[in-house]
Design an enzyme around this catalytic site. Structure first.
Site, short mmCIF file in Angstrom:
data_model
loop_
_atom_site.label_atom_id
_atom_site.label_comp_id
_atom_site.label_asym_id
_atom_site.label_seq_id
_atom_site.Cartn_x
_atom_site.Cartn_y
_atom_site.Cartn_z
N HIS A 37 -23.64 -9.24 -17.14
CA HIS A 37 -24.50 -9.90 -15.86
C HIS A 37 -25.53 -8.56 -16.21
O HIS A 37 -26.39 -9.42 -14.86
CB HIS A 37 -23.03 -8.70 -15.29
CG HIS A 37 -21.73 -8.82 -15.85
ND1 HIS A 37 -20.33 -8.43 -16.69
CD2 HIS A 37 -20.89 -9.47 -14.73
CE1 HIS A 37 -19.82 -8.58 -16.10
NE2 HIS A 37 -19.60 -8.79 -14.97
N GLY A 147 -23.06 -17.51 -13.52
CA GLY A 147 -23.69 -17.17 -15.57
C GLY A 147 -22.57 -18.86 -15.41
O GLY A 147 -21.65 -19.16 -15.64
N GLN A 148 -22.77 -19.26 -16.52
CA GLN A 148 -22.52 -20.70 -16.96
C GLN A 148 -21.15 -20.66 -17.80
O GLN A 148 -20.37 -21.00 -18.46
CB GLN A 148 -23.09 -21.47 -17.90
CG GLN A 148 -23.38 -22.85 -18.83
CD GLN A 148 -24.24 -23.33 -20.24
OE1 GLN A 148 -25.46 -22.55 -19.68
NE2 GLN A 148 -23.64 -23.51 -21.12
N ASP A 150 -18.72 -19.07 -16.74
CA ASP A 150 -17.75 -19.42 -16.04
C ASP A 150 -17.97 -20.72 -15.60
O ASP A 150 -18.47 -21.27 -14.16
CB ASP A 150 -17.34 -18.76 -14.72
CG ASP A 150 -17.33 -17.39 -15.02
OD1 ASP A 150 -16.24 -17.01 -15.45
OD2 ASP A 150 -17.89 -16.14 -15.50
P1 AMP Z 1 -17.50 -11.23 -13.39
O1 AMP Z 1 -17.81 -10.47 -13.10
O2 AMP Z 1 -16.57 -12.11 -14.60
O3 AMP Z 1 -16.44 -12.36 -12.06
O4 AMP Z 1 -19.03 -12.64 -13.50
C1 AMP Z 1 -19.71 -12.27 -12.64
C2 AMP Z 1 -20.51 -13.12 -12.63
O5 AMP Z 1 -21.40 -12.99 -13.89
C3 AMP Z 1 -20.20 -14.48 -12.97
O6 AMP Z 1 -21.12 -15.26 -12.55
C4 AMP Z 1 -19.93 -14.76 -14.27
O7 AMP Z 1 -20.01 -16.54 -14.77
C5 AMP Z 1 -21.28 -14.57 -14.70
N1 AMP Z 1 -21.07 -14.09 -16.38
C6 AMP Z 1 -19.82 -12.77 -17.15
N2 AMP Z 1 -19.86 -13.14 -18.15
C7 AMP Z 1 -21.45 -13.25 -18.42
C8 AMP Z 1 -21.56 -13.77 -19.73
N3 AMP Z 1 -21.36 -13.73 -21.11
N4 AMP Z 1 -22.84 -14.52 -19.99
C9 AMP Z 1 -23.82 -14.93 -18.87
N5 AMP Z 1 -22.80 -14.73 -17.43
C10 AMP Z 1 -22.02 -14.20 -17.46
#
Ligand code: AMP
Length: 281
Positions: A37, A147-148, A150
């Site tokens: 994040h 993020g890639q 997802d």
């Molecule tokens: P989340 O809180 O898991 O919904 O993620 C929020 C954003 O952070 C989304 O756009 C995810 O794709 C991105 N994200 C989560 N984990 C990673 C990671 N390891 N590397 C890059 N982006 C990430």
């Protein structure tokens, strides 16, 4: 850092910034923040005058009640991390603020939300699209960062943005990984030590298949080798492992290496994890 829980107050604050022509970068998250994040926050800071991170565990994107209940939440820790990263604004609404007078609106993306994640998590992408649309309308960012990690979610958000004419630029950031290859994820916190070690199977599966394909193995052979390794790893139950076109995500056997992405989902203990790898970066 300014912290807002109410839409109206956030809008008033950002309205002032917009009056001065400042650019806004939005990073939507579900909290329990980690370095993945923070990489998005940094990218937003580099290109925008004001960076807004949202933390909202969006109930409509969970197709499993236990997953929603057990999803890691740590707002105090998130505030500390965001403060030290120099984020300007945190938007952390509660469910009532985001879903008051909810009509049950859903989205249908045709084929794109029925395959891969969509097949195993029905309704998931509709919920994602609803929450992201709300955030785009509330913040009206100049740019939004995802993020890639997802991969399919980003394709969905691209379609959503084009279709609804959101006036913003989308950015996709490469996956941030632990030293042993495991893609960072808030859900990793819920793995015990043994599961945490075994969770590298997803990344190892991607590498096995990628290397085999680079050496001209057939997709059937590459897939079988990766699947077998995952099945033989304790705690790991693979759900899907597919080769798809990097833009339309149609699952295909004969896609060229230049155009292909490998996508995997597996349960590790009780936790469901996903990962992916472009065959050519
Ligand atoms: P989340 O809180 O898991 O919904 O993620 C929020 C954003 O952070 C989304 O756009 C995810 O794709 C991105 N994200 C989560 N984990 C990673 C990671 N390891 N590397 C890059 N982006 C990430």
């Amino acid at each position: 850092m300014k912290i807002f829980k109410e839409i109206a107050l956030l809008r008033a604050f950002l309205g002032e910034k917009k009056k001065f022509g400042l650019s806004l970068g939005l990073v939507p998250t579900m909290g329990a923040l980690h370095r993945g994040h923070l990489a998005l926050i940094q990218a937003a800071q580099q290109a925008n005058e004001v960076t807004i991170c949202s933390v909202f565990v969006n109930p409509t994107q969970f197709n499993n009640a236990t997953d929603l209940e057990k999803y890691p939440r740590n707002l105090d820790g998130d505030i500390q991390l965001l403060e030290s990263a120099g984020c300007d604004v945190l938007f952390a609404p509660d469910t009532k603020e985001m879903y008051e007078n909810a009509s049950g609106l859903t989205f249908d993306f045709g084929q794109l939300d029925k395959i891969l994640e969509g097949k195993f998590r029905p309704g998931h992408f509709s919920g994602v699209a609803l929450a992201v649309s709300k955030l785009f309308n509330i913040v009206e960012p100049s740019r939004a960062y995802f993020g890639q990690k997802d991969y399919q979610q980003f394709q969905i958000i691209q379609v959503l943005t084009q279709e609804l004419k959101f006036n913003l630029q989308l950015h996709s950031h490469p996956i941030i990984r632990e030293a042993d290859g495991l893609a960072m994820s808030s859900r990793n916190q819920r793995l015990d030590n043994k599961e945490r070690t075994n969770a590298t199977a997803l990344y190892r599966a991607l590498m096995i298949a990628r290397n085999a394909l680079h050496e001209n193995a057939s997709w059937a052979d590459a897939r079988q080798a990766a699947w077998k390794m995952m099945e033989e790893t304790p705690d790991v139950k693979p759900e899907y492992f597919e080769l798809a076109h990097r833009e339309n995500l149609l699952v295909q056997e004969n896609v060229s290496n230049d155009d292909a992405v490998l996508l995997v989902a597996a349960h590790v203990g009780k936790i469901r994890l996903i990962d992916n790898q472009l065959l050519k970066e």
